[in-house]
Design a protein around this motif. Structure first.
Motif, PDB file in Angstrom:
ATOM      1  N   ALA A 248      37.026  40.945  32.521  1.00  0.00           N
ATOM      2  CA  ALA A 248      36.396  42.060  31.813  1.00  0.00           C
ATOM      3  C   ALA A 248      35.712  41.459  30.588  1.00  0.00           C
ATOM      4  CB  ALA A 248      37.454  43.081  31.416  1.00  0.00           C
ATOM      5  N   PRO A 249      34.902  42.232  29.860  1.00  0.00           N
ATOM      6  CA  PRO A 249      34.147  41.619  28.763  1.00  0.00           C
ATOM      7  C   PRO A 249      34.983  40.781  27.796  1.00  0.00           C
ATOM      8  CG  PRO A 249      33.288  43.789  29.177  1.00  0.00           C
ATOM      9  CD  PRO A 249      34.478  43.636  30.087  1.00  0.00           C
ATOM     10  N   ASN A 250      36.195  41.236  27.463  1.00  0.00           N
ATOM     11  CA  ASN A 250      36.958  40.492  26.460  1.00  0.00           C
ATOM     12  C   ASN A 250      38.378  40.146  26.885  1.00  0.00           C
ATOM     13  OD1 ASN A 250      34.908  40.421  24.343  1.00  0.00           O
ATOM     14  ND2 ASN A 250      35.143  42.647  24.350  1.00  0.00           N
ATOM     15  N   ARG A 251      38.622  40.194  28.178  1.00  0.00           N
ATOM     16  CA  ARG A 251      39.944  39.784  28.658  1.00  0.00           C
ATOM     17  C   ARG A 251      39.862  39.430  30.131  1.00  0.00           C
ATOM     18  NH1 ARG A 251      43.112  45.533  29.253  1.00  0.00           N
ATOM     19  NH2 ARG A 251      41.281  46.862  28.985  1.00  0.00           N
ATOM     20  N   HIS A 252      40.927  38.794  30.618  1.00  0.00           N
ATOM     21  CA  HIS A 252      40.941  38.415  32.025  1.00  0.00           C
ATOM     22  C   HIS A 252      42.379  38.290  32.516  1.00  0.00           C
ATOM     23  CE1 HIS A 252      40.948  34.510  29.837  1.00  0.00           C
ATOM     24  NE2 HIS A 252      41.802  34.154  30.781  1.00  0.00           N
ATOM     25  N   ALA A 253      42.538  38.276  33.835  1.00  0.00           N
ATOM     26  CA  ALA A 253      43.854  38.112  34.452  1.00  0.00           C
ATOM     27  C   ALA A 253      43.733  37.079  35.565  1.00  0.00           C
ATOM     28  CB  ALA A 253      44.351  39.443  35.017  1.00  0.00           C
ATOM     29  N   ILE A 254      44.655  36.131  35.597  1.00  0.00           N
ATOM     30  CA  ILE A 254      44.641  35.050  36.579  1.00  0.00           C
ATOM     31  C   ILE A 254      45.846  35.205  37.489  1.00  0.00           C
ATOM     32  CG2 ILE A 254      44.748  32.548  36.898  1.00  0.00           C
ATOM     33  CD1 ILE A 254      43.497  32.306  34.071  1.00  0.00           C
ATOM     34  N   THR A 255      45.610  35.216  38.798  1.00  0.00           N
ATOM     35  CA  THR A 255      46.681  35.372  39.775  1.00  0.00           C
ATOM     36  C   THR A 255      46.607  34.220  40.772  1.00  0.00           C
ATOM     37  OG1 THR A 255      46.454  37.782  39.604  1.00  0.00           O
ATOM     38  CG2 THR A 255      47.714  36.934  41.484  1.00  0.00           C
ATOM     39  N   THR A 256      47.651  33.403  40.834  1.00  0.00           N
ATOM     40  CA  THR A 256      47.705  32.334  41.839  1.00  0.00           C
ATOM     41  C   THR A 256      48.210  32.941  43.143  1.00  0.00           C
ATOM     42  OG1 THR A 256      48.123  30.679  40.139  1.00  0.00           O
ATOM     43  CG2 THR A 256      48.694  30.086  42.400  1.00  0.00           C
ATOM     44  N   ILE A 257      47.495  32.650  44.221  1.00  0.00           N
ATOM     45  CA  ILE A 257      47.762  33.324  45.495  1.00  0.00           C
ATOM     46  C   ILE A 257      48.811  32.575  46.301  1.00  0.00           C
ATOM     47  CG2 ILE A 257      46.730  34.186  47.640  1.00  0.00           C
ATOM     48  CD1 ILE A 257      45.776  35.535  44.928  1.00  0.00           C
ATOM     49  N   ASP A 258      49.803  33.333  46.772  1.00  0.00           N
ATOM     50  CA  ASP A 258      50.797  32.814  47.701  1.00  0.00           C
ATOM     51  C   ASP A 258      51.021  33.910  48.731  1.00  0.00           C
ATOM     52  OD1 ASP A 258      52.759  31.322  48.909  1.00  0.00           O
ATOM     53  OD2 ASP A 258      54.351  31.962  47.540  1.00  0.00           O
ATOM     54  N   GLY A 259      50.597  33.682  49.970  1.00  0.00           N
ATOM     55  CA  GLY A 259      50.629  34.729  50.989  1.00  0.00           C
ATOM     56  C   GLY A 259      49.259  35.356  51.145  1.00  0.00           C
ATOM     57  N   GLY A 260      49.227  36.691  51.336  1.00  0.00           N
ATOM     58  CA  GLY A 260      47.950  37.398  51.528  1.00  0.00           C
ATOM     59  C   GLY A 260      47.614  38.261  50.325  1.00  0.00           C
ATOM     60  N   PHE A 261      46.322  38.351  50.014  1.00  0.00           N
ATOM     61  CA  PHE A 261      45.874  39.115  48.839  1.00  0.00           C
ATOM     62  C   PHE A 261      44.504  39.697  49.130  1.00  0.00           C
ATOM     63  CE2 PHE A 261      43.563  39.377  44.805  1.00  0.00           C
ATOM     64  CZ  PHE A 261      44.468  39.974  43.943  1.00  0.00           C
ATOM     65  N   PHE A 262      44.391  41.025  49.054  1.00  0.00           N
ATOM     66  CA  PHE A 262      43.115  41.708  49.303  1.00  0.00           C
ATOM     67  C   PHE A 262      42.525  42.188  47.986  1.00  0.00           C
ATOM     68  CE2 PHE A 262      40.592  45.560  50.098  1.00  0.00           C
ATOM     69  CZ  PHE A 262      39.700  45.089  51.068  1.00  0.00           C
ATOM     70  N   HIS A 263      41.214  42.044  47.843  1.00  0.00           N
ATOM     71  CA  HIS A 263      40.542  42.561  46.647  1.00  0.00           C
ATOM     72  C   HIS A 263      39.289  43.319  47.058  1.00  0.00           C
ATOM     73  CE1 HIS A 263      39.249  42.968  42.491  1.00  0.00           C
ATOM     74  NE2 HIS A 263      40.389  42.405  42.112  1.00  0.00           N
ATOM     75  N   ALA A 264      39.103  44.503  46.439  1.00  0.00           N
ATOM     76  CA  ALA A 264      37.893  45.291  46.662  1.00  0.00           C
ATOM     77  C   ALA A 264      37.090  45.300  45.364  1.00  0.00           C
ATOM     78  CB  ALA A 264      38.252  46.695  47.139  1.00  0.00           C
ATOM     79  N   ASN A 265      36.680  46.489  44.895  1.00  0.00           N
ATOM     80  CA  ASN A 265      35.749  46.548  43.762  1.00  0.00           C
ATOM     81  C   ASN A 265      36.287  47.326  42.572  1.00  0.00           C
ATOM     82  OD1 ASN A 265      33.676  46.776  46.451  1.00  0.00           O
ATOM     83  ND2 ASN A 265      33.501  45.055  45.052  1.00  0.00           N
ATOM     84  N   GLN A 266      37.551  47.088  42.262  1.00  0.00           N
ATOM     85  CA  GLN A 266      38.110  47.644  41.037  1.00  0.00           C
ATOM     86  C   GLN A 266      39.168  46.674  40.524  1.00  0.00           C
ATOM     87  OE1 GLN A 266      39.237  51.139  43.358  1.00  0.00           O
ATOM     88  NE2 GLN A 266      41.305  50.960  42.555  1.00  0.00           N
ATOM     89  N   TYR A 267      39.436  46.770  39.224  1.00  0.00           N
ATOM     90  CA  TYR A 267      40.459  45.898  38.635  1.00  0.00           C
ATOM     91  C   TYR A 267      41.816  46.260  39.229  1.00  0.00           C
ATOM     92  CZ  TYR A 267      37.002  44.415  35.183  1.00  0.00           C
ATOM     93  OH  TYR A 267      35.890  43.899  34.572  1.00  0.00           O
ATOM     94  N   GLN A 268      42.525  45.242  39.716  1.00  0.00           N
ATOM     95  CA  GLN A 268      43.854  45.439  40.292  1.00  0.00           C
ATOM     96  C   GLN A 268      44.929  44.720  39.477  1.00  0.00           C
ATOM     97  OE1 GLN A 268      41.518  45.163  44.530  1.00  0.00           O
ATOM     98  NE2 GLN A 268      43.538  44.225  44.541  1.00  0.00           N
ATOM     99  N   GLN A 269      44.533  43.676  38.747  1.00  0.00           N
ATOM    100  CA  GLN A 269      45.496  42.883  37.973  1.00  0.00           C
ATOM    101  C   GLN A 269      45.430  43.208  36.476  1.00  0.00           C
ATOM    102  OE1 GLN A 269      47.552  40.939  39.949  1.00  0.00           O
ATOM    103  NE2 GLN A 269      46.335  41.905  41.555  1.00  0.00           N
ATOM    104  N   ILE A 270      44.217  43.477  35.965  1.00  0.00           N
ATOM    105  CA  ILE A 270      44.096  43.905  34.566  1.00  0.00           C
ATOM    106  C   ILE A 270      44.508  45.367  34.502  1.00  0.00           C
ATOM    107  CG2 ILE A 270      42.521  44.340  32.639  1.00  0.00           C
ATOM    108  CD1 ILE A 270      40.842  41.995  33.516  1.00  0.00           C
TER     109      ILE A 270
END
Length: 358
Positions: A248-270
């Protein structure tokens, strides 16, 4: 489910160039026809970008964005200068394409974006390490995008070698790419409601990722303060590490993947972020929850090829009410050391473009 059309092969352009105007000029010369067609046919360009640019407020906002990019990434601005000169269109038109998400935000307040592009399934276990990516866009982008295989001599004399999907008139890559350092990545649109005037644009951040020397370097380049935001999926082909990075403009979230992970078009971790959530993205996330978690690439592709939702399927055909189509599906396979590209639904046809990871 829906039956969709397959698309024609993307043209591949192998280019050796010097960073800046030389590189942009060679792309502009090769793809002049596609870029001119896109500029004439892209609805948002005529309905949103140009009209706002022609206002006093729009011109002021444009100038702020241009100044910050000239300061931070002068070589990439020069790339667009070379491209616009080769195509024979005003530089401003090309620069607007490359800040279209950010500029549109200020042009359209308070309306919501009508974009929401791309789905990813990231998979990491002992026998699979892969990024599987649906590249979604408006149908108007059909037959105008291309793949660059580039060797660029940078300002410091170093060589950048990368393969990148590119949208017409835009910096590489607005979609997915990999480089000679083993860094592979794909991206997803996200829609933060707080956008920073005069921040760095998504396109320039993505262009800079092509220089990444490692995943940690890619994360550093992806998480600089910026105007908008994006979701990045990174894989190190050599170590098989996979990381999801929401910015996001002034923050971020880092996720190391283990297994399966789906991402679409909205923030899921922040968490607790004001954002635009499209119907399509919410439908795709809900559908994935109904499906088994894949353990291999075949399983991940069966998710990305799913058309069961009658309104907003995961694999998209542009059938109303959904405004986007899946232009292609890309699979970065660390163990096979390949990028495979499917031009139709992967459930129905084989990959038709193959690239060896460097």
């Amino acid at each position: 489910g829906l039956l969709c059309l397959s698309f024609a092969q993307f043209p591949i352009f192998e280019v050796d160039a010097v960073a800046g105007k030389d590189f942009g000029g060679k792309i502009g010369s090769r793809f002049q026809r596609e870029i001119l067609a896109h500029l004439s046919e892209f609805p948002a360009f005529h309905e949103v970008l140009l009209p706002f640019y022609d206002t006093e407020e729009g011109r002021k906002i444009y100038s702020e964005f241009l100044a910050v990019h000239q300061q931070k990434f002068p070589s990439y601005v020069d790339e667009l200068v070379g491209l616009s000169e080769a195509v024979g269109v005003p530089f401003a038109h090309i620069f607007l394409l490359n800040i279209r998400q950010e500029f549109s935000f200020f042009a359209q307040k308070p309306t919501k974006p009508d974009v929401d592009h791309c789905s990813d399934y990231l998979l990491k276990n002992e026998h699979t390490a892969a990024i599987c990516h649906n590249e979604d866009e408006k149908i108007s982008f059909k037959n105008k995008s291309y793949i660059l295989v580039a060797n660029i001599t940078e300002d410091d004399g170093s060589i950048s070698t990368f393969t990148s999907f590119v949208y017409p008139g835009e910096l590489p890559s607005g979609a997915f790419a990999f480089n000679a350092n083993g860094v592979c990545f794909s991206m997803n649109f996200v829609g933060p409601n707080d956008v920073v005037l005069g921040g760095i644009s998504r396109n320039f951040v993505a262009r800079d990722l092509l220089k990444s020397t490692s995943i940690s370097d890619a994360i550093a380049r992806a998480t600089i303060p910026q105007a908008y935001g994006r979701n990045f999926n990174f894989m190190d082909q050599k170590t098989r590490e996979i990381v999801n990075v929401e910015v996001a403009p002034n923050r971020h979230a880092i996720t190391t993947i283990d297994g399966g992970f789906f991402h679409a078009n909205q923030y899921q971790q922040i968490k607790n972020i004001s954002q635009f959530k499209s119907q399509s993205s919410q439908h795709r996330l809900a559908r994935v929850k109904q499906l088994p978690v894949p353990t291999d690439i075949f399983g991940a592709l069966s998710v990305l090829s799913d058309t069961q939702d009658p309104e907003f399927p995961i694999y998209r055909c542009g059938k109303k009410p959904d405004a986007s189509v899946t232009l292609c599906t890309a699979v970065f396979d660390a163990d096979a050391e390949t990028l495979r590209v499917y031009l139709g639904n992967p459930a129905l046809e084989s990959a038709s473009m193959f690239f060896d990871l460097y």
